[in-house]
Structures are given as structure tokens and as C-alpha cells.
Scaffold this motif. Structure first.
Motif, PDB file in Angstrom:
ATOM      1  N   ARG A  67       8.722   3.703  -1.450  1.00 61.43           N
ATOM      2  CA  ARG A  67       7.749   3.324  -0.651  1.00 61.43           C
ATOM      3  C   ARG A  67       6.500   3.753  -0.801  1.00 61.43           C
ATOM      4  N   GLY A 113      10.361  -9.271   3.534  1.00 60.57           N
ATOM      5  CA  GLY A 113      10.269  -8.143   2.862  1.00 60.57           C
ATOM      6  C   GLY A 113       9.567  -8.653   0.915  1.00 60.57           C
ATOM      7  N   SER A 146       6.818  -1.941  -1.298  1.00 56.83           N
ATOM      8  CA  SER A 146       6.539  -1.342   0.138  1.00 56.83           C
ATOM      9  C   SER A 146       8.235  -1.260   0.942  1.00 56.83           C
ATOM     10  N   SER A 183      12.112   1.963   4.525  1.00 60.98           N
ATOM     11  CA  SER A 183      12.392   0.391   5.108  1.00 60.98           C
ATOM     12  C   SER A 183      11.138   0.013   4.284  1.00 60.98           C
ATOM     13  N   ASP A 184      11.431  -1.603   4.525  1.00 64.77           N
ATOM     14  CA  ASP A 184      10.347  -2.829   3.788  1.00 64.77           C
ATOM     15  C   ASP A 184      10.371  -3.084   5.472  1.00 64.77           C
ATOM     16  N   TYR A 185       9.099  -3.312   5.759  1.00 64.69           N
ATOM     17  CA  TYR A 185       7.644  -3.904   7.110  1.00 64.69           C
ATOM     18  C   TYR A 185       7.725  -5.305   6.783  1.00 64.69           C
ATOM     19  N   VAL A 186       7.339  -5.386   5.490  1.00 59.55           N
ATOM     20  CA  VAL A 186       7.006  -6.153   5.626  1.00 59.55           C
ATOM     21  C   VAL A 186       7.175  -8.047   5.848  1.00 59.55           C
ATOM     22  N   ARG A 187       6.321  -8.824   6.005  1.00 55.54           N
ATOM     23  CA  ARG A 187       6.875  -9.619   7.402  1.00 55.54           C
ATOM     24  C   ARG A 187       7.829 -11.160   6.267  1.00 55.54           C
ATOM     25  N   ASP A 192       2.031  -0.296   2.928  1.00 57.48           N
ATOM     26  CA  ASP A 192       2.704  -0.566   4.258  1.00 57.48           C
ATOM     27  C   ASP A 192       2.960  -1.808   4.623  1.00 57.48           C
ATOM     28  N   GLN A 193       3.036  -2.247   5.893  1.00 57.24           N
ATOM     29  CA  GLN A 193       3.721  -3.506   5.928  1.00 57.24           C
ATOM     30  C   GLN A 193       2.638  -4.536   6.673  1.00 57.24           C
ATOM     31  N   ASN A 194       1.332  -4.500   5.479  1.00 51.06           N
ATOM     32  CA  ASN A 194       0.421  -5.087   4.977  1.00 51.06           C
ATOM     33  C   ASN A 194       0.942  -5.858   3.888  1.00 51.06           C
ATOM     34  N   ASN A 195       1.715  -4.680   3.204  1.00 54.26           N
ATOM     35  CA  ASN A 195       1.948  -4.882   1.920  1.00 54.26           C
ATOM     36  C   ASN A 195       0.716  -4.098   0.919  1.00 54.26           C
TER      37      ASN A 195
END
Length: 255
Positions: free
Chosen positions: A148, A117, A81, A110-114, A151-154
Motif C-alpha cells: 500500500r 477501492g 491503495s 486496507s483499501d480505504y478508497v471510496r 491513501d484513501q483519496n487514491n
């Protein structure tokens, strides 16, 4: 085959594969009448595991000095991610000049996962497999490269075709200047493993390993706490869905 893409197919020595959008009538015609068709499957949801709590404690390691790896140290490409490339425990080992994203902009790595990451934590596990030192001077054991694809939702966007982007990743990182031969691939489909035919994704991995003498580190899979009848979760294996259904129906009948 995919709007806006000029080449969405991927080739193996004995076949080629592609991702298409087609009507039900067209699909039926293709399956029944094209004798060379080997396998058809729906697009699977591809994701990584649920991230744990955020990495903490970096600010408490003021007596720790992380040094770059040796120039001839192994290189590990993390396909995930993205990575928080300025993380103080990771930055010295990251080859930021060749980082690349297959989502949105090629430079958005960048890693946007909550919650800290996911690719960031995978990179941390590669560099610090047992524990994280707290003091002293430490040389990183390998170089980390950032690819990468989540996405931000993995989750992998549906327009990404795994066999295709894996070929592009290997071409980008295995060639100069990356020279990478180790790829960490901690992403999986949400569906159970196949028992009859190898998937196109798996066949592409095998072919890349064979042609380029590479090592892919693959995770075993993702099993959720609770799933569906076709994709059971951990609790469903302990308490099978059909048993629970019979008990509930029995109670309803008694009532």
C-alpha cells in the motif's frame, strides 16, 4: 531532507537523487552554481485512476468455491491503495502474512478508497482477467501480495519518494519468503510524460528491473475529462483550450 527521515536519498549506478524542501534563493543558487546537478523538478501529484462502481455479486455466488493457488504458482505484488484482504473472491489468493503499508502504520494495509477501492479492483483484475466464475471449484491462478502506497483519496502522500519506496518494496517482496518477480504498478504522475530526460522514478524502475530480473506492469497514465493548458484532459484534446478561448473572446467582443 525530509523531516524525521534518516535516509531519503536513492542511488543509481551513475547518480543519486533526493527530495528536498528549499527556499527559492537556495534553489536558484543550487541550479546556477552546482555543476554536477542533472535535473530538478517539482514534486508531482501521484495518483491512480478514478475507481468505478463497487464490486458486486460476491454474495450471489454461493455455489462458487475459490481455492488457494498452487504453492509454486506465480506471485504478483500489487503496488496500489491497499486491498480488501477479506474479500471472498480475493482472500484465498492473498499472502496476508507479508502485506505491508508505506502509509501510517506498516500493518494498515486496507483499501480505504471510496466505491469499492482501487487496489482491490486491480487485484481482482489480476486474478480474473476475463470474467468471474459463478459456480464450481476454481483454483486461483497466482498469489497476490499487497503493497500500500496510496491513501484513501487514491493519492500518494508527498513524503513518499517513489525511487526510495520502490527499492524497499522490491527488497521486501522479492526476497524470502515472497520470491516475487512480477509487480503491478498502476499508479502515475499527474503531469505529462517527459520528452527530454528520464525521470528519477523511471530510472529507478529500470535499474530495479535490470539488477533483479523483474517484470513491472505499468499503466499508461491518467487522463482526466477536463484538465489545464499544461495537462489537457480528454475534452481538451477534442476541443483545444486556445480555440475555446478565442471563440469566447470573440463572442465577448461582439457583445
Amino acid at each position: 531532507m525530509i523531516e524525521g527521515a534518516s535516509d531519503t536519498s536513492t542511488r543509481l549506478p551513475d547518480s543519486f537523487s533526493c527530495r528536498i524542501c528549499i527556499s527559492g534563493k537556495g534553489l536558484r543558487d543550487l541550479v546556477l552554481n552546482f555543476q554536477f546537478l542533472f535535473d530538478v523538478s517539482e514534486v508531482e501529484t501521484i495518483e491512480s485512476g478514478v475507481p468505478d462502481d463497487e464490486l458486486t455479486g460476491a454474495e450471489e455466488r454461493s455455489g462458487l468455491l475459490i481455492n488457494e493457488p498452487a504453492e509454486n504458482a506465480p506471485r504478483v505484488c500489487v503496488i496500489d491503495s491497499g486491498i480488501q484482504e477479506r474479500h471472498p473472491l480475493l482472500r484465498p489468493a492473498l499472502e496476508q502474512s507479508i502485506s505491508k503499508s508505506w502509509i501510517n502504520s506498516p500493518t494498515d494495509v486496507s483499501d480505504y478508497v471510496r466505491r469499492g477501492g482501487h487496489g482491490t479492483k486491480v487485484a481482482g483484475a489480476v486474478l480474473y482477467p476475463r470474467d468471474i466464475p459463478s459456480t464450481g471449484a476454481v483454483f486461483s491462478i497466482c498469489w497476490i501480495q499487497n503493497a500500500r502506497v496510496l491513501d484513501q483519496n487514491n493519492i500518494m502522500p508527498v513524503n513518499l519518494f517513489p525511487p526510495k519506496f520502490l527499492q524497499e518494496i522490491v527488497k521486501h517482496f522479492h526476497g524470502e519468503p515472497g520470491r516475487t518477480r512480477i509487480f503491478n504498478h498502476s499508479i502515475n504522475a499527474s503531469a505529462p510524460s517527459r520528452t527530454r530526460h528520464m525521470s528519477i522514478w523511471a530510472a529507478a524502475l529500470d535499474n530495479l528491473v535490470w539488477d533483479n530480473d523483474l517484470l513491472f506492469i505499468l499503466s499508461a497514465g491518467n487522463v482526466k475529462r477536463r484538465g489545464l493548458s499544461t495537462m489537457p484532459g480528454i475534452r481538451d484534446y477534442i476541443y483545444p483550450l486556445d480555440v475555446v478561448t478565442r471563440v469566447i473572446c470573440g463572442n465577448l467582443l461582439v457583445a
